[in-house]
Design a protein around this motif. Structure first.
Motif, PDB file in Angstrom:
ATOM      1  N   GLU A 167      13.636   8.786  -1.406  1.00 55.68           N
ATOM      2  CA  GLU A 167      13.098   9.737  -0.423  1.00 55.68           C
ATOM      3  C   GLU A 167      11.908   9.180   0.359  1.00 55.68           C
ATOM      4  N   ALA A 168      11.173   8.266  -0.243  1.00 53.97           N
ATOM      5  CA  ALA A 168       9.985   7.706   0.402  1.00 53.97           C
ATOM      6  C   ALA A 168      10.413   6.739   1.500  1.00 53.97           C
ATOM      7  N   THR A 169       9.959   7.003   2.717  1.00 55.29           N
ATOM      8  CA  THR A 169      10.261   6.095   3.826  1.00 55.29           C
ATOM      9  C   THR A 169       9.148   5.067   4.017  1.00 55.29           C
ATOM     10  N   VAL A 170       8.019   5.276   3.341  1.00 56.52           N
ATOM     11  CA  VAL A 170       6.891   4.355   3.399  1.00 56.52           C
ATOM     12  C   VAL A 170       6.944   3.490   2.142  1.00 56.52           C
ATOM     13  N   SER A 171       7.018   2.187   2.320  1.00 52.50           N
ATOM     14  CA  SER A 171       7.084   1.272   1.177  1.00 52.50           C
ATOM     15  C   SER A 171       5.717   1.138   0.514  1.00 52.50           C
ATOM     16  N   ILE A 172       5.706   0.538  -0.655  1.00 52.97           N
ATOM     17  CA  ILE A 172       4.448   0.305  -1.361  1.00 52.97           C
ATOM     18  C   ILE A 172       3.530  -0.595  -0.531  1.00 52.97           C
ATOM     19  N   ASP A 173       4.093  -1.590   0.149  1.00 48.99           N
ATOM     20  CA  ASP A 173       3.291  -2.478   0.993  1.00 48.99           C
ATOM     21  C   ASP A 173       2.701  -1.735   2.190  1.00 48.99           C
ATOM     22  N   GLN A 174       3.459  -0.815   2.777  1.00 49.49           N
ATOM     23  CA  GLN A 174       2.953  -0.030   3.908  1.00 49.49           C
ATOM     24  C   GLN A 174       1.844   0.920   3.461  1.00 49.49           C
ATOM     25  N   ALA A 175       1.967   1.476   2.254  1.00 49.78           N
ATOM     26  CA  ALA A 175       0.915   2.355   1.720  1.00 49.78           C
ATOM     27  C   ALA A 175      -0.366   1.567   1.483  1.00 49.78           C
ATOM     28  N   ILE A 176      -0.233   0.344   0.973  1.00 48.97           N
ATOM     29  CA  ILE A 176      -1.405  -0.512   0.774  1.00 48.97           C
ATOM     30  C   ILE A 176      -2.060  -0.817   2.118  1.00 48.97           C
ATOM     31  N   ASP A 177      -1.262  -1.108   3.132  1.00 47.56           N
ATOM     32  CA  ASP A 177      -1.797  -1.356   4.473  1.00 47.56           C
ATOM     33  C   ASP A 177      -2.547  -0.132   5.008  1.00 47.56           C
ATOM     34  N   ALA A 178      -2.046   1.066   4.696  1.00 53.84           N
ATOM     35  CA  ALA A 178      -2.658   2.305   5.196  1.00 53.84           C
ATOM     36  C   ALA A 178      -4.074   2.505   4.663  1.00 53.84           C
ATOM     37  N   VAL A 179      -4.369   1.953   3.479  1.00 58.91           N
ATOM     38  CA  VAL A 179      -5.703   2.130   2.890  1.00 58.91           C
ATOM     39  C   VAL A 179      -6.560   0.869   2.979  1.00 58.91           C
ATOM     40  N   SER A 180      -6.052  -0.166   3.606  1.00 56.18           N
ATOM     41  CA  SER A 180      -6.772  -1.445   3.642  1.00 56.18           C
ATOM     42  C   SER A 180      -8.120  -1.345   4.347  1.00 56.18           C
ATOM     43  N   HIS A 181      -8.263  -0.420   5.318  1.00 59.28           N
ATOM     44  CA  HIS A 181      -9.532  -0.282   6.034  1.00 59.28           C
ATOM     45  C   HIS A 181     -10.647   0.273   5.143  1.00 59.28           C
ATOM     46  N   ILE A 182     -10.280   0.879   4.015  1.00 61.37           N
ATOM     47  CA  ILE A 182     -11.274   1.433   3.103  1.00 61.37           C
ATOM     48  C   ILE A 182     -11.991   0.314   2.363  1.00 61.37           C
ATOM     49  N   GLY A 183     -11.285  -0.767   2.087  1.00 60.57           N
ATOM     50  CA  GLY A 183     -11.858  -1.893   1.351  1.00 60.57           C
ATOM     51  C   GLY A 183     -11.826  -1.637  -0.143  1.00 60.57           C
ATOM     52  N   GLY A 184     -12.096  -2.656  -0.919  1.00 65.21           N
ATOM     53  CA  GLY A 184     -12.102  -2.523  -2.365  1.00 65.21           C
ATOM     54  C   GLY A 184     -10.852  -3.110  -2.993  1.00 65.21           C
ATOM     55  N   SER A 185     -10.731  -2.895  -4.297  1.00 69.76           N
ATOM     56  CA  SER A 185      -9.618  -3.437  -5.072  1.00 69.76           C
ATOM     57  C   SER A 185      -8.781  -2.314  -5.650  1.00 69.76           C
ATOM     58  N   ILE A 186      -7.482  -2.374  -5.444  1.00 67.92           N
ATOM     59  CA  ILE A 186      -6.567  -1.381  -6.004  1.00 67.92           C
ATOM     60  C   ILE A 186      -6.347  -1.708  -7.472  1.00 67.92           C
ATOM     61  N   PHE A 187      -6.499  -0.685  -8.342  1.00 66.45           N
ATOM     62  CA  PHE A 187      -6.243  -0.917  -9.759  1.00 66.45           C
ATOM     63  C   PHE A 187      -5.115  -0.051 -10.306  1.00 66.45           C
ATOM     64  N   ASP A 188      -4.617   0.908  -9.520  1.00 68.04           N
ATOM     65  CA  ASP A 188      -3.496   1.738  -9.959  1.00 68.04           C
ATOM     66  C   ASP A 188      -2.827   2.333  -8.738  1.00 68.04           C
ATOM     67  N   MET A 189      -1.499   2.381  -8.771  1.00 74.68           N
ATOM     68  CA  MET A 189      -0.760   2.940  -7.639  1.00 74.68           C
ATOM     69  C   MET A 189       0.527   3.536  -8.162  1.00 74.68           C
ATOM     70  N   ARG A 190       0.802   4.785  -7.767  1.00 72.18           N
ATOM     71  CA  ARG A 190       2.000   5.471  -8.246  1.00 72.18           C
ATOM     72  C   ARG A 190       2.593   6.339  -7.147  1.00 72.18           C
ATOM     73  N   LEU A 191       3.888   6.455  -7.190  1.00 70.70           N
ATOM     74  CA  LEU A 191       4.603   7.370  -6.311  1.00 70.70           C
ATOM     75  C   LEU A 191       4.687   8.699  -7.049  1.00 70.70           C
ATOM     76  N   LYS A 192       4.148   9.765  -6.451  1.00 74.54           N
ATOM     77  CA  LYS A 192       4.060  11.059  -7.107  1.00 74.54           C
ATOM     78  C   LYS A 192       4.671  12.141  -6.234  1.00 74.54           C
ATOM     79  N   GLU A 193       5.092  13.216  -6.878  1.00 71.21           N
ATOM     80  CA  GLU A 193       5.537  14.397  -6.147  1.00 71.21           C
ATOM     81  C   GLU A 193       4.694  15.573  -6.592  1.00 71.21           C
ATOM     82  N   ALA A 194       4.052  16.233  -5.648  1.00 70.66           N
ATOM     83  CA  ALA A 194       3.238  17.404  -5.937  1.00 70.66           C
ATOM     84  C   ALA A 194       3.283  18.330  -4.740  1.00 70.66           C
TER      85      ALA A 194
END
Length: 119
Positions: free
Chosen positions: A19-46
């Motif tokens: 169902e997700a049309t945004v890949s994990i790499d695209q999601a990482i790109d979306a937050v890249s302007h925030i800066g920092g290091s990603i330590f956890d990433m999950r696809l969730k439904e809420a």
């Protein structure tokens, strides 16, 4: 019984990925302007919405960002700062690269929980 539970989790995960049309790499790109290091990433439904929940560490802050898995837009971001003493919210909002603050609160360990930023 355990194998049925595992099979259901696998099917649910595959369904979310389909169902997700945004890949994990695209999601990482979306937050890249925030800066920092990603330590956890999950696809969730809420709340009938599929999101990439991304946890990051940046400048002594722990940042949690939710990226819509269909549009790629940041829909929520929160910064948490654990300190022995209170910290100025002015400093937190200046340090944050996110737009507006919604609310702030303290947790029971005297850690400052930064404002919730709406995007």
């Amino acid at each position: 019984m355990k194998s049925n539970h595992k099979m259901m989790k696998v099917k649910r995960t595959l369904g979310l990925v389909d169902e997700a049309t945004v890949s994990i790499d695209q999601a990482i790109d979306a937050v890249s302007h925030i800066g920092g290091s990603i330590f956890d990433m999950r696809l969730k439904e809420a709340h009938e919405r599929i999101t990439w929940r991304i946890k990051m560490v940046r400048d002594g802050e722990r940042v949690k960002v939710h990226v819509d898995a269909k549009s790629g837009l940041i829909i929520e971001a929160k910064a948490e700062v654990a300190m022995a003493s209170r910290i100025s919210y002015d400093r937190l909002t200046k340090a944050a690269t996110l737009r507006q603050c919604d609310q702030h609160r303290m947790d029971s360990h005297n850690s400052v929980i930064a404002p919730t930023f709406l995007v």
